[in-house]
Write a protein that holds these residues in place. Structure first.
Motif, mmCIF file in Angstrom:
data_model
loop_
_atom_site.group_PDB
_atom_site.id
_atom_site.type_symbol
_atom_site.label_atom_id
_atom_site.label_comp_id
_atom_site.label_asym_id
_atom_site.label_seq_id
_atom_site.Cartn_x
_atom_site.Cartn_y
_atom_site.Cartn_z
ATOM 1 N N ASP A 36 64.610 56.685 61.722
ATOM 2 C CA ASP A 36 66.065 57.172 61.238
ATOM 3 C C ASP A 36 66.308 55.945 59.892
ATOM 4 O O ASP A 36 65.453 54.883 59.741
ATOM 5 N N ASP A 88 67.068 55.140 66.313
ATOM 6 C CA ASP A 88 67.708 55.867 66.500
ATOM 7 C C ASP A 88 68.696 55.164 66.438
ATOM 8 O O ASP A 88 68.429 55.160 67.642
ATOM 9 N N THR A 132 66.058 61.971 59.024
ATOM 10 C CA THR A 132 67.400 61.581 59.011
ATOM 11 C C THR A 132 67.865 62.591 57.906
ATOM 12 O O THR A 132 67.127 63.478 58.149
ATOM 13 N N ASN A 157 64.551 61.363 50.066
ATOM 14 C CA ASN A 157 63.859 60.446 50.670
ATOM 15 C C ASN A 157 62.077 60.812 50.808
ATOM 16 O O ASN A 157 61.462 60.451 51.404
#
Length: 311
Positions: free
Chosen positions: A238, A185, A268, A275
């Protein structure tokens, strides 16, 4: 202005190709800032604001938008600059992060530009507003600073990283020793939240700040003879990151025979419905919205049960 975002839904084809689109704007001066278009719902002229008692200094008020009341954050003030001059033309960027909707007050909105993630670089070390940048890029020799909105929101309303006692299966965790997870991330806030939850569960955490660094770490382990899908319980990544996004990272892992069986969780702040579709497209195993420590703990424990059930 409204037509600027009409085709956002069609832009999902960029994802998985290591590409993104940035909405560029100014905060009163000449410097250009940006955020990812995928987090933007709409851009409108700044409407009338209503004051809210006991509000954070960076929250200018609330407004009604699409039959809901949303907070309006002065984005300039929130990253340590002077407040937006509301006597000049202002705009409102309405965004969705972590299943919440908020508006960011900005000055002039410039345009949307299509870029490759390898053109997006980590911000330089420094003080001041660099603290609130997640990345930088250059467009026509002009520096564009990409704001870490997660960091902005975390300062205004700190995230709770504690895990509820009734979520943890103590017996399960006591039987699962020497577990390791890699978290990738670019946001310090995102890394810290994962680290806190995993530390609480007694799991060893490895970290990387973008997909490229994460892939290099995985390949280095494999080069040293380690069986990475057995070494790691999972990879938590992420989606948006400089140099290599989480979707491309997943694709690269699936194409490496040494890594392809690694369990991958997409973690995320982008839209959940979007997603979930991308999980199937790029080959992730699961999707998790950010800043839900109880749900993160549940996903970890579900994976442990799956692994233990096959042993």
């Amino acid at each position: 202005m409204a037509g600027m975002l009409d085709a956002v839904d069609q832009r999902t084809k960029l994802v998985g190709e290591n590409r993104l689109e940035l909405l560029m704007f100014r905060l009163g001066g000449m410097q250009t800032f940006a955020i990812n278009v995928f987090k933007v719902q709409e851009v409108v002229q700044l409407p009338r604001l209503n004051l809210m008692p006991h509000r954070h200094p960076s929250v200018s008020g609330v407004t009604h938008f699409r039959n809901r009341t949303i907070p309006v954050i002065d984005l300039s003030q929130s990253i340590g600059m002077r407040p937006i001059d509301r006597t000049q033309p202002c705009n409102l960027i309405v965004t969705e992060y972590n299943n919440t909707v908020q508006g960011f007050m900005v000055g002039d909105v410039d345009r949307i530009i299509n870029m490759n993630w390898n053109e997006i670089l980590p911000p330089p070390e420094g003080a001041g507003r660099q603290h609130f940048l997640t990345a930088i890029t250059r467009i026509n020799e002009r520096l564009v600073e990409i704001i870490d909105v997660e960091k902005v929101l975390a300062v205004i309303s700190p995230y709770d990283t504690s895990v509820s006692a009734d979520v943890i299966d103590e017996q399960l965790l006591s039987q699962a020793n020497d577990l390791e997870v890699l978290v990738v991330d670019d946001s310090s806030v995102g890394l810290a939240q994962c680290q806190s939850t995993l530390d609480f569960m007694g799991i060893k955490v490895h970290t990387a700040t973008d997909g490229k660094k994460g892939l290099e770490k995985l390949k280095a382990w494999a080069d040293n003879g380690e069986i990475v899908p057995q070494k790691l319980l999972m990879l938590i990544t992420d989606a948006e990151m400089p140099e290599m996004d989480g979707y491309r990272l997943t694709r690269e892992i699936r194409e490496d025979p040494r890594l392809k069986d690694l369990h991958i969780v997409l973690h995320t702040s982008l839209s959940g419905s979007f997603n979930k579709a991308m999980v199937q497209k790029v080959g992730c195993d699961d999707f998790l919205s950010k800043f839900q420590p109880d749900r993160l703990a549940e996903v970890i424990q579900e994976r442990i049960r799956d692994v233990m059930g096959r042993e």
